[in-house]
Write an enzyme that holds these catalytic residues in place. Structure first.
Site, short mmCIF file in Angstrom:
data_model
loop_
_atom_site.label_atom_id
_atom_site.label_comp_id
_atom_site.label_asym_id
_atom_site.label_seq_id
_atom_site.Cartn_x
_atom_site.Cartn_y
_atom_site.Cartn_z
N LYS A 264 0.86 -1.19 0.00
CA LYS A 264 0.00 0.00 0.00
C LYS A 264 0.89 1.24 0.00
O LYS A 264 1.69 1.43 0.92
CB LYS A 264 -0.92 -0.01 1.24
CG LYS A 264 -1.65 1.31 1.49
CD LYS A 264 -2.58 1.25 2.71
CE LYS A 264 -3.17 2.62 3.04
NZ LYS A 264 -4.04 2.62 4.22
N LYS A 276 -10.23 12.84 8.01
CA LYS A 276 -9.70 12.51 9.34
C LYS A 276 -9.68 13.78 10.19
O LYS A 276 -9.38 14.86 9.66
CB LYS A 276 -8.26 11.99 9.21
CG LYS A 276 -8.13 10.58 8.69
CD LYS A 276 -6.66 10.15 8.68
CE LYS A 276 -6.48 8.79 8.03
NZ LYS A 276 -7.04 7.69 8.82
N GLU A 348 -9.48 3.49 2.39
CA GLU A 348 -9.04 3.56 0.99
C GLU A 348 -7.96 2.54 0.65
O GLU A 348 -7.85 2.10 -0.49
CB GLU A 348 -8.53 4.97 0.66
CG GLU A 348 -7.06 5.28 1.05
CD GLU A 348 -6.74 5.14 2.53
OE1 GLU A 348 -7.67 5.24 3.34
OE2 GLU A 348 -5.57 4.91 2.88
N ARG A 350 -7.63 -0.59 1.30
CA ARG A 350 -8.15 -1.88 0.81
C ARG A 350 -8.63 -1.76 -0.63
O ARG A 350 -8.65 -2.74 -1.37
CB ARG A 350 -9.26 -2.36 1.76
CG ARG A 350 -10.43 -1.43 1.85
CD ARG A 350 -11.31 -1.70 3.07
NE ARG A 350 -10.70 -1.21 4.31
CZ ARG A 350 -11.16 -1.45 5.52
NH1 ARG A 350 -12.26 -2.15 5.66
NH2 ARG A 350 -10.56 -0.98 6.59
N1 BES Z 1 -4.19 4.57 6.94
C1 BES Z 1 -5.30 4.31 7.76
C2 BES Z 1 -4.99 3.31 8.87
C3 BES Z 1 -4.22 3.85 10.04
C4 BES Z 1 -4.87 4.61 11.00
C5 BES Z 1 -2.91 3.51 10.22
C6 BES Z 1 -4.16 5.07 12.10
C7 BES Z 1 -2.22 3.97 11.32
C8 BES Z 1 -2.83 4.75 12.26
C9 BES Z 1 -6.45 3.72 6.94
O1 BES Z 1 -6.52 4.14 5.63
C10 BES Z 1 -7.72 4.10 7.62
O2 BES Z 1 -7.97 5.26 7.74
N2 BES Z 1 -8.49 3.10 8.03
C11 BES Z 1 -9.70 3.32 8.73
C12 BES Z 1 -10.67 2.26 8.29
C13 BES Z 1 -12.08 2.47 8.79
C14 BES Z 1 -12.67 3.73 8.21
C15 BES Z 1 -12.92 1.28 8.42
C16 BES Z 1 -9.43 3.21 10.24
O3 BES Z 1 -8.63 2.37 10.65
O4 BES Z 1 -10.00 4.00 10.99
ZN ZN Z 2 -4.71 4.74 4.76
ZN ZN Z 3 -7.63 5.93 5.42
#
Ligand code: BES
Ligand code: ZN
Ligand code: ZN
Length: 497
Positions: A264, A276, A348, A350
């Site tokens: 990724k 975010k 995103e 995934r």
């Molecule tokens: N890149 C983030 C995951 C992440 C979050 C890595 C915090 C390290 C620290 C990913 O793209 C993401 O935002 N995932 C969401 C998924 C959810 C919306 C289902 C998450 O983990 O909140």
């Molecule tokens: Zn991400």
């Molecule tokens: Zn994300």
């Protein structure tokens, strides 16, 4: 920092600036075990009254002088029987940080450090401790710190010199790749965007052994029907990039295994329209760590001339917001024809990985391994210390867990179960990109990814959201910023199958 292997202590008369010797704690008494030391070291040490307080406990240090002007640093490692490769790596890192700006040269009595059963890997661990702990990301500082330590002499018995040379050669490649990974992850998003990142990798790959590279842009991704990947890029000022690298071993037979690595590569993750909050957005430059991890392992495996065929696929874009950005509730069609309801544009990774995994499956490899900073939930379940592993193959799980163990990195398997699979189904599309709740989020993301992998292929998903940075518990990793973790595990896996 340059490493030299020396088979004799020829400078005995003139002496050295600094010599490091290990000291072990005795089991029975409070005395220390220094039986391997040169006689001149023992004499000088025993002459000092305060030396009786030095027990050789792990991390304890005692400095003394020889008559020839040499400073000796005795490094406590604890009881000899409990010393492990990780203890060597950590204590080498701690001592390296201590002397880095105090000395220009150091001699390590490396044969005395080595574990009896594992000379080569002991030498590697000590070298890794030095090279990984002295990493600094100072590219953007106008005044850079000058590292005093320039030369590290590894003093070995002549019978050990061949093994030491091999350990040195390999460790240099591995550490350079780990530090290369750290550099990429630490680079800010205004400098490392999808286009510059792909160019940088393309350029670096020219230095590798038997590697070919091709870079796919927006038009080619459209041709590939990568509707999920393109939906993430829709709000970006930069074109998406799929970097496709192949390494071919010297000898290829019908039995040659083919491993595909997928990463990724989100150069920044704002969350998109599902924006975010600012606190969580900070540091999202590290959302490309999966891609830099797999590329760095691929890089090391090529430089180490591994016997397997390796393909490395990097899905690179940012997740930004503009008037064209994908709106939540959108339904897109993946490369493999499945439709996906995008409930949250912040899920995103995934979407990018799914399309790249489908592309990887079409290459019909034996194994696919992806790495991604995929879920915040991984931090909740496994902390910063542990890498999450999810897979459709017990055999692959065992190999990866074994590789992680061999190089002292923490990896833990999480399940993919039917209720998770069910939770990723949508009423109005084949799938949705987010489960009904955040509980079990790491495994649910894997349950989503599984839809894009040919079930005949052994596949593993590594969630490195926790382990990608902030490794403050490891002296050989920066406490803030990129860790380069899992590069060593994957390199070990690729070079030992
Ligand atoms: N890149 C983030 C995951 C992440 C979050 C890595 C915090 C390290 C620290 C990913 O793209 C993401 O935002 N995932 C969401 C998924 C959810 C919306 C289902 C998450 O983990 O909140
Ligand atoms: Zn991400
Ligand atoms: Zn994300």
């Amino acid at each position: 920092m340059k490493f030299i292997i020396s088979t004799s202590n020829k400078n005995e008369k003139q002496g050295h600036e600094l010599v490091i010797v290990p000291a072990f704690k005795s089991k029975s008494k409070k005395a220390i075990n220094i039986s391997d030391w040169d006689p001149s070291f023992k004499t000088a040490f025993n002459k000092i009254k305060a030396s009786k307080f030095f027990e050789g406990a792990k991390g304890q240090i005692f400095n003394f002088q020889l008559e020839n002007g040499t400073t000796v640093l005795a490094l406590g490692l604890g009881e000899r029987s409990s010393v492990s490769l990780e203890i060597l790596r950590c204590e080498a890192a701690n001592v390296c940080k201590k002397i880095l700006n105090q000395h220009s040269e150091v001699v390590l009595k490396i044969s005395q450090f080595a574990l009896k059963e594992d000379f080569e890997r002991s030498v590697s661990s000590v070298i890794q401790g030095f090279l990984l702990s002295s990493y600094k990301f100072e590219k953007h500082l106008s005044s850079k710190s000058e590292q005093k330590l320039k030369k590290v002499v590894l003093e070995v018995d002549s019978k050990d010199s061949k093994a030491a040379k091999k350990a040195l050669q390999e460790s240099l490649i591995i550490c350079e790749s780990v530090n290369f990974c750290r550099d990429l992850v630490n680079e800010p998003p205004n400098i490392l965007n999808s286009e510059t990142y792909a160019k940088l990798v393309e350029k670096d790959s020219k230095k590798l052994n038997r590697v070919k590279v091709k870079v796919l842009g927006r038009q080619q991704l459209k041709k590939e029907k990568m509707g999920m990947f393109l939906s993430v890029n829709a709000g970006s000022a930069y074109e998406p990039r799929l970097v496709h690298l192949t390494y071919t071993p010297k000898k290829v037979t019908k039995k040659t295994k083919h491993i595909v690595l997928v990463g990724k590569g989100l150069t920044f993750d704002t969350g998109g329209y599902s924006l975010k909050p600012s606190g969580s957005m900070m540091n999202m430059k590290f959302d490309m760590a999966g891609s830099s991890t797999v590329y760095s392992a691929f890089r090391a495996a090529s430089l180490l001339n591994t016997d397997v065929k390796v393909t490395c696929l990097l899905g690179i874009t940012d997740n930004a917001v503009n008037e064209k950005a994908t709106m939540p509730d959108s339904i897109v069609t993946a490369r493999n024809g499945k439709t996906v309801e995008i409930l949250n544009t912040d899920a995103e990774g995934r979407l990018v990985l799914g399309d790249v995994l489908s592309y990887a499956s079409d290459l019909k490899p034996d194994t696919i391994i992806d790495a991604a900073t995929l879920t915040g939930a991984c931090l909740v379940s496994l902390g910063h210390e542990m890498c999450g592993l999810m897979t459709n193959s017990d055999k692959l799980a065992n190999s990866l867990l074994e590789s992680a163990k061999e190089v002292d990195e923490y990896m833990w398997q999480l399940p993919i179960i039917d209720p998770f699979r069910k939770d990723m189904k949508s009423n109005i599309a084949d799938l949705k990109n987010m489960g009904g709740s955040r509980f079990g989020g790491t495994s649910k993301a894997a349950a989503f990814l599984e839809n894009f992998v040919d079930p005949k292929i052994a596949w593993a998903h590594l969630d490195i959201a926790g382990i990608g940075d902030s490794q403050s518990h490891l002296p050989y990793c920066p406490s803030k910023g990129a860790s380069g973790s899992i590069v060593r595990t994957l390199t070990h896996y690729l070079t030992n199958i």
